[in-house]
Scaffold this motif. Structure first.
Motif, mmCIF file in Angstrom:
data_model
loop_
_atom_site.group_PDB
_atom_site.id
_atom_site.type_symbol
_atom_site.label_atom_id
_atom_site.label_comp_id
_atom_site.label_asym_id
_atom_site.label_seq_id
_atom_site.Cartn_x
_atom_site.Cartn_y
_atom_site.Cartn_z
ATOM 1 N N GLY A 147 -2.782 48.316 -16.983
ATOM 2 C CA GLY A 147 -2.222 46.985 -17.229
ATOM 3 C C GLY A 147 -3.246 45.877 -17.065
ATOM 4 N N GLY A 148 -4.492 46.109 -17.481
ATOM 5 C CA GLY A 148 -5.482 45.027 -17.470
ATOM 6 C C GLY A 148 -6.188 44.832 -16.145
ATOM 7 N N ALA A 149 -5.949 45.712 -15.148
ATOM 8 C CA ALA A 149 -6.649 45.601 -13.867
ATOM 9 C C ALA A 149 -7.031 47.011 -13.390
ATOM 10 C CB ALA A 149 -5.764 44.921 -12.821
ATOM 11 N N TRP A 150 -7.989 47.065 -12.477
ATOM 12 C CA TRP A 150 -8.349 48.350 -11.865
ATOM 13 C C TRP A 150 -7.465 48.540 -10.649
ATOM 14 C CZ3 TRP A 150 -11.331 51.323 -14.769
ATOM 15 C CH2 TRP A 150 -12.136 50.698 -15.739
ATOM 16 N N ARG A 151 -6.716 49.641 -10.647
ATOM 17 C CA ARG A 151 -5.739 49.812 -9.571
ATOM 18 C C ARG A 151 -5.956 51.127 -8.831
ATOM 19 N NH1 ARG A 151 -1.087 45.905 -11.215
ATOM 20 N NH2 ARG A 151 -1.791 45.287 -13.290
ATOM 21 N N GLY A 152 -5.526 51.114 -7.574
ATOM 22 C CA GLY A 152 -5.656 52.300 -6.735
ATOM 23 C C GLY A 152 -5.381 51.888 -5.306
ATOM 24 N N THR A 153 -6.032 52.528 -4.346
ATOM 25 C CA THR A 153 -5.845 52.129 -2.948
ATOM 26 C C THR A 153 -7.187 51.932 -2.282
ATOM 27 O OG1 THR A 153 -5.808 54.420 -2.193
ATOM 28 C CG2 THR A 153 -3.676 53.412 -2.725
ATOM 29 N N LEU A 154 -7.203 50.973 -1.352
ATOM 30 C CA LEU A 154 -8.370 50.743 -0.487
ATOM 31 C C LEU A 154 -7.843 50.769 0.939
ATOM 32 C CD1 LEU A 154 -10.425 47.814 -2.107
ATOM 33 C CD2 LEU A 154 -11.131 50.203 -1.859
ATOM 34 N N ALA A 155 -8.393 51.648 1.767
ATOM 35 C CA ALA A 155 -7.925 51.812 3.147
ATOM 36 C C ALA A 155 -6.412 52.032 3.192
ATOM 37 C CB ALA A 155 -8.336 50.595 3.992
ATOM 38 N N GLY A 156 -5.893 52.757 2.198
ATOM 39 C CA GLY A 156 -4.474 53.101 2.199
ATOM 40 C C GLY A 156 -3.556 52.029 1.646
ATOM 41 N N VAL A 157 -4.108 50.894 1.216
ATOM 42 C CA VAL A 157 -3.292 49.797 0.691
ATOM 43 C C VAL A 157 -3.452 49.744 -0.828
ATOM 44 C CG1 VAL A 157 -2.922 47.291 0.720
ATOM 45 C CG2 VAL A 157 -3.583 48.486 2.832
ATOM 46 N N ALA A 158 -2.341 49.601 -1.535
ATOM 47 C CA ALA A 158 -2.408 49.480 -3.000
ATOM 48 C C ALA A 158 -3.088 48.162 -3.375
ATOM 49 C CB ALA A 158 -0.998 49.535 -3.584
ATOM 50 N N VAL A 159 -4.058 48.251 -4.285
ATOM 51 C CA VAL A 159 -4.794 47.039 -4.684
ATOM 52 C C VAL A 159 -4.936 46.976 -6.203
ATOM 53 C CG1 VAL A 159 -6.166 46.919 -2.545
ATOM 54 C CG2 VAL A 159 -7.042 48.191 -4.528
ATOM 55 N N ALA A 160 -5.216 45.752 -6.672
ATOM 56 C CA ALA A 160 -5.626 45.550 -8.056
ATOM 57 C C ALA A 160 -6.943 44.777 -8.002
ATOM 58 C CB ALA A 160 -4.580 44.752 -8.821
ATOM 59 N N VAL A 161 -7.931 45.266 -8.751
ATOM 60 C CA VAL A 161 -9.252 44.634 -8.742
ATOM 61 C C VAL A 161 -9.525 44.036 -10.122
ATOM 62 C CG1 VAL A 161 -11.728 45.011 -8.448
ATOM 63 C CG2 VAL A 161 -10.104 46.236 -6.986
ATOM 64 N N LEU A 162 -9.857 42.727 -10.129
ATOM 65 C CA LEU A 162 -10.192 42.026 -11.373
ATOM 66 C C LEU A 162 -11.683 41.759 -11.366
ATOM 67 C CD1 LEU A 162 -7.286 39.472 -10.998
ATOM 68 C CD2 LEU A 162 -7.265 41.520 -12.439
ATOM 69 N N VAL A 163 -12.332 42.006 -12.506
ATOM 70 C CA VAL A 163 -13.794 41.903 -12.549
ATOM 71 C C VAL A 163 -14.225 40.694 -13.369
ATOM 72 C CG1 VAL A 163 -15.945 43.079 -13.127
ATOM 73 C CG2 VAL A 163 -13.948 44.410 -12.408
ATOM 74 N N GLN A 164 -15.050 39.865 -12.736
ATOM 75 C CA GLN A 164 -15.679 38.737 -13.430
ATOM 76 C C GLN A 164 -17.157 39.065 -13.593
ATOM 77 O OE1 GLN A 164 -15.682 35.184 -11.042
ATOM 78 N NE2 GLN A 164 -16.867 33.997 -12.551
#
Lengths: 205, 278
Positions: A147-164
């Motif tokens: 959905g337009g973002a990099w998603r997964g988990t970091l330290a067990g927390v769900a995250v979305a990473v946007l790249v500039q």
């Protein structure tokens, strides 16, 4: 010019009356927020003597250049030249203005008409932005595009990473995290972002 | 063959601060050494001895063939003046941008806030600008500006009168109302050493009527001003001074800068300049 929205900052990192430099597709821009909360992304250059507008100051709904105080309205049109208080500035004195919008707690800028809206980030809260002196490798971080973002988990927390993307293979990551996570889990996720940065830079070294 | 850039005189050292070890520096992109030989100062570049002289507290050198003597500042020899060697400020900018900023008063309220200017006193009135053909210099006269603290010796705000003079492409001389001595002018100069087209060392120097202010205070005052200017000069785009109109938009307050750019172009002085809008 790229026809999509580029994330440039987390909304909460740009308070009213603040201006900051950002880079979009190699273009240097001045990103600022007015007293009433409106955001704008302009060419980072005063047409008068070429001074960076990101060094300027915001008063009310206008951005002023720090060099001679020339002030510009939201449209980019110069509205006041302090050296000549009685002069109505000619229309030709205008700063190029780019598209800027806020969505999902993120500020987005597009240099060309975007084909699509920024990604939906429902259920996420802004975590932090971090600059990498290295390219971002989502696979190494265990993240996958969705959905337009990099998603997964970091330290067990769900995250979305946007790249500039930045010039010279650098980039800024704008990270959002699961809005239901506890404050302690968010601190861990924030450390996870720092680890991700360190690993990317060490992999390059 | 004359060369409008190499044939100019440039400051390369402060005489009072040139130690026995000499000074290794750069001029127009080339290495230059300033050294004592016996009681005399020599300037060499790549094993070649450059024409040099000592004047206004500084060592001056010419990388080419001097076409005329160093410009004259008659006030430098006037009795009763204190001569102030301010020292150097290195600025990552075109030498021409540094000179042009020195010729500008409209920035005082915003860059030198509460010292050389303050809102709401931002208006720049009409003044006279001319390229004086007989001496081939740029002059601005009848420049007036309200200043909260015009000089170290000024108590409270006054309207200061200025004259600006550009006797050489990288030199500007400012004549300014002298608070303790009405009728005389304080002289403040900006001698710019071009290291390369986008890097320079700025040597301010002063000849003042001020017997009271301690020397360190005079120096600190000028250094404060130049450090404020540096934050501007290192953030102008393009880095080189555009000599052709179109890339930057001047107003009436910028007439000195407009004349300076025109004069540079006419002389073929393009070091640190940009000719075509990029």
């Amino acid at each position: 010019m790229l026809p999509y929205w580029t994330p440039v900052a987390l909304s909460r990192d740009l308070a009213p009356l603040v201006v900051m430099p950002v880079v979009v597709d190699g273009a240097e821009l001045a990103l600022w927020r007015s007293a009433s909360g409106r955001i704008a992304a302009w060419a980072d250059r005063c047409p008068h003597r070429g001074m960076r507008l990101s060094h300027g100051f915001v008063r009310g709904e206008a951005l002023s250049c720090i060099y001679h105080g020339w002030s510009y309205a939201q449209s980019g049109q110069c509205q006041r030249i302090p050296a000549h208080p009685d002069l109505e500035p000619p229309e030709a004195i205008r700063v190029p203005v780019h598209r800027a919008m806020e969505s999902g707690g993120v500020i987005w800028v597009a240099l060309a008409e975007p084909a699509a809206l920024p990604p939906a980030l429902a259920g996420l809260v802004p975590l932090r932005s971090v600059t990498l002196d290295a390219p971002f490798d989502p696979a190494a971080a265990g993240l996958a595009e969705s959905g337009g973002a990099w998603r997964g988990t970091l330290a067990g927390v769900a995250v979305a990473v946007l790249v500039q993307p930045l010039p010279e293979n650098r980039c800024v990551l704008h990270v959002l995290a699961d809005g239901a996570a506890t404050p302690a889990a968010l601190v861990d996720a924030s450390r996870g972002v720092e680890t991700l940065r360190r690993q990317a830079e060490e992999a390059l070294a | 063959m004359t060369d409008p850039i190499r044939d100019e005189w440039y400051p390369v050292a402060l005489v009072s601060q040139l130690g026995p070890e000499g000074r290794d520096t750069r001029l127009l992109g080339e290495p230059v050494r300033v050294a004592w030989h016996g009681g005399a100062i020599t300037v060499t570049s790549g094993g070649r001895s450059l024409p040099s002289q000592q004047r206004y507290g500084h060592v001056w050198a010419c990388p080419g063939t001097p076409q005329r003597p160093l410009f004259d500042i008659p006030e430098a020899d006037q009795p009763g003046r204190r001569l102030v060697d301010v020292g150097l400020v290195r600025v990552k900018c075109s030498p021409l941008r540094a000179v042009e900023n020195f010729l500008d008063i409209a920035h005082f309220p915003f860059v030198h806030t509460d010292i050389l200017g303050a809102e709401p006193h931002t208006e720049v009135g009409r003044y006279d600008v001319a390229i004086r053909e007989e001496v081939d210099e740029v002059w601005a006269t009848k420049v007036h500006f309200y200043q909260p603290q015009a000089a170290k010796s000024a108590a409270g705000g006054i309207t200061t009168e200025y004259m600006y003079r550009v006797p050489a492409p990288t030199v500007s001389i400012l004549y300014k109302t002298c608070p303790p001595r009405p009728g005389e002018w304080d002289v403040i100069t900006l001698f710019v050493q071009p290291l390369d087209e986008e890097l320079c060392e700025v040597w301010p120097w002063m000849a003042l009527f001020d017997d009271d202010t301690p020397m360190t205070d005079l120096i600190h005052f000028q250094q404060t001003i130049f450090l404020q200017d540096r934050s501007i000069l290192e953030n102008q785009l393009p880095h080189r001074l555009p000599l052709d109109p179109g890339l930057e938009i001047p107003t009436r307050a910028d007439l000195t800068s407009v004349a300076y750019r025109r004069w540079l172009k006419r002389r073929g002085y393009t070091y640190g300049a940009q000719l075509v809008a990029a």
